[in-house]
Design an enzyme around this catalytic site. Sequence first.
Site, PDB file in Angstrom:
ATOM      1  N   ASP A  64     -10.066   2.958   2.061  1.00 48.54           N
ATOM      2  CA  ASP A  64     -10.280   2.547   3.457  1.00 48.54           C
ATOM      3  C   ASP A  64     -10.932   3.692   4.238  1.00 48.54           C
ATOM      4  O   ASP A  64     -11.731   3.454   5.148  1.00 48.54           O
ATOM      5  CB  ASP A  64      -8.948   2.162   4.125  1.00 48.54           C
ATOM      6  N   LYS A  89       0.811  -1.226   0.000  1.00 51.57           N
ATOM      7  CA  LYS A  89       0.000   0.000   0.000  1.00 51.57           C
ATOM      8  C   LYS A  89       0.842   1.273   0.000  1.00 51.57           C
ATOM      9  O   LYS A  89       0.455   2.271  -0.604  1.00 51.57           O
ATOM     10  CB  LYS A  89      -0.929   0.023   1.217  1.00 51.57           C
TER      11      LYS A  89
HETATM   12  P1  NAP Z   1      -0.364  -2.490  11.082  1.00 54.05           P
HETATM   13  O1  NAP Z   1      -0.029  -1.386  10.148  1.00 54.05           O
HETATM   14  O2  NAP Z   1       0.574  -3.609  11.283  1.00 54.05           O
HETATM   15  O3  NAP Z   1      -0.705  -1.811  12.513  1.00 54.05           O
HETATM   16  C1  NAP Z   1      -1.000  -2.618  13.621  1.00 54.05           C
HETATM   17  C2  NAP Z   1      -1.504  -1.753  14.773  1.00 54.05           C
HETATM   18  O4  NAP Z   1      -1.925  -2.617  15.821  1.00 54.05           O
HETATM   19  C3  NAP Z   1      -0.446  -0.815  15.358  1.00 54.05           C
HETATM   20  O5  NAP Z   1      -1.072   0.358  15.807  1.00 54.05           O
HETATM   21  C4  NAP Z   1       0.090  -1.666  16.536  1.00 54.05           C
HETATM   22  O6  NAP Z   1       0.665  -0.881  17.567  1.00 54.05           O
HETATM   23  C5  NAP Z   1      -1.195  -2.282  17.022  1.00 54.05           C
HETATM   24  N1  NAP Z   1      -0.975  -3.517  17.780  1.00 54.05           N
HETATM   25  C6  NAP Z   1      -0.537  -4.707  17.307  1.00 54.05           C
HETATM   26  N2  NAP Z   1      -0.477  -5.617  18.307  1.00 54.05           N
HETATM   27  C7  NAP Z   1      -0.890  -4.969  19.440  1.00 54.05           C
HETATM   28  C8  NAP Z   1      -1.057  -5.375  20.790  1.00 54.05           C
HETATM   29  N3  NAP Z   1      -0.805  -6.626  21.193  1.00 54.05           N
HETATM   30  N4  NAP Z   1      -1.529  -4.455  21.665  1.00 54.05           N
HETATM   31  C9  NAP Z   1      -1.820  -3.201  21.278  1.00 54.05           C
HETATM   32  N5  NAP Z   1      -1.666  -2.751  20.009  1.00 54.05           N
HETATM   33  C10 NAP Z   1      -1.214  -3.630  19.099  1.00 54.05           C
HETATM   34  O7  NAP Z   1      -1.750  -3.192  10.655  1.00 54.05           O
HETATM   35  P2  NAP Z   1      -2.986  -2.500   9.868  1.00 54.05           P
HETATM   36  O8  NAP Z   1      -2.801  -2.710   8.416  1.00 54.05           O
HETATM   37  O9  NAP Z   1      -3.164  -1.131  10.398  1.00 54.05           O
HETATM   38  O10 NAP Z   1      -4.201  -3.433  10.319  1.00 54.05           O
HETATM   39  C11 NAP Z   1      -4.748  -3.384  11.627  1.00 54.05           C
HETATM   40  C12 NAP Z   1      -6.060  -4.195  11.657  1.00 54.05           C
HETATM   41  O11 NAP Z   1      -7.033  -3.551  10.840  1.00 54.05           O
HETATM   42  C13 NAP Z   1      -5.911  -5.617  11.110  1.00 54.05           C
HETATM   43  O12 NAP Z   1      -6.685  -6.492  11.919  1.00 54.05           O
HETATM   44  C14 NAP Z   1      -6.513  -5.533   9.730  1.00 54.05           C
HETATM   45  O13 NAP Z   1      -7.078  -6.767   9.291  1.00 54.05           O
HETATM   46  C15 NAP Z   1      -7.608  -4.506   9.958  1.00 54.05           C
HETATM   47  N6  NAP Z   1      -8.030  -3.808   8.733  1.00 54.05           N
HETATM   48  C16 NAP Z   1      -9.340  -3.915   8.390  1.00 54.05           C
HETATM   49  C17 NAP Z   1      -9.792  -3.264   7.267  1.00 54.05           C
HETATM   50  C18 NAP Z   1     -11.244  -3.398   6.912  1.00 54.05           C
HETATM   51  O14 NAP Z   1     -11.608  -3.026   5.786  1.00 54.05           O
HETATM   52  N7  NAP Z   1     -12.092  -3.878   7.812  1.00 54.05           N
HETATM   53  C19 NAP Z   1      -8.929  -2.495   6.483  1.00 54.05           C
HETATM   54  C20 NAP Z   1      -7.581  -2.397   6.868  1.00 54.05           C
HETATM   55  C21 NAP Z   1      -7.156  -3.074   8.004  1.00 54.05           C
HETATM   56  P3  NAP Z   1       2.234  -0.463  17.521  1.00 54.05           P
HETATM   57  O15 NAP Z   1       2.326   0.713  16.597  1.00 54.05           O
HETATM   58  O16 NAP Z   1       2.579  -0.154  18.921  1.00 54.05           O
HETATM   59  O17 NAP Z   1       2.981  -1.681  16.980  1.00 54.05           O
END
Ligand code: NAP
Length: 266
Positions: free
Chosen positions: A100, A65
Amino acid sequence: MQVFGLVGNPVGHSLSPPMHEAAYDALGIDARYVTFEPAVDDIGRAIGGADALGVTGLNVTIPFKQRVLDLVDPDPLAARIGAVNTVDFTGERPRGYNTDAAGVTRSFAHHDVPLDGRDAVVVGAGGAGRAVAFALADSGCDVHIANRTAEKAAELADAVGGASAGGLDTLDRVRDADVLVNATSVGMESDESPVPREVLHPALAVLDAVYSPVETRLLREAAEAGATTIDGAWMLLFQGVEAFERWTGEDAPVDAMNGALRARLS
Ligand code: NAP
């Protein structure tokens, strides 16, 4: 026949093909939606190749992305978010969008939750968190970003402008908020919630970006607290709806796309 698709690595379990093909079937559009999984270093060749081959549109997912932003002309919102999840190849140059953000705002609109002038808390500052924070701020919310790594929340708040930020210890702010979005991956792998249940309340509308499982612990506890709950499948649906509408210029058949998506998620 038009060709659309998803480029990511991995893309094996994507729900986008059935969701988009349900839209083509509903509207009688002669098109296919296929998945592409180039090697991580080959994304430049993949985007150029898709353009040369006459692909109409691509969705983009992890880990591409951010890199695709530099390979297309991003629209202003995608440029601010710093990520492209939808490419339209029909113009002279490939154009990049971030749907998104619309996935978030259209999910709230669909559930009759107003955003303008509301206090919102976003948990998470990764890729999804960025799209959520810009979407809510652009819709007139007063945004607070809480993230495990507080520095990342502060950086995002700076980029959004006018937002506040802190670590997960600032989640107490949810007590006075109208809107809460979980944009972390917490709740996906295990039955955990990133938000303490005691801060949830009946005047809150909660969107969880996690869509697998559809009913996360956060949504369960929010419902028990009397809050309005919106699962992550809505956000997934509306980012796809928005992409479909960008590509085709037609109103998406939302019910058909939702039906196809929910059938795969149950
Ligand atoms: P990402 O860029 O890897 O970001 C992950 C986020 O989660 C960061 O803020 C991270 O915090 C936090 N995190 C991870 N493990 C944690 C824990 N144990 N405790 C507290 N915070 C934690 O991932 P992303 O692409 O943003 O995706 C995040 C979620 O959104 C995923 O489940 C994904 O499937 C979902 N999503 C859904 C859609 C939809 O259309 N529904 C679209 C996009 C994403 P740190 O910064 O401290 O590491």
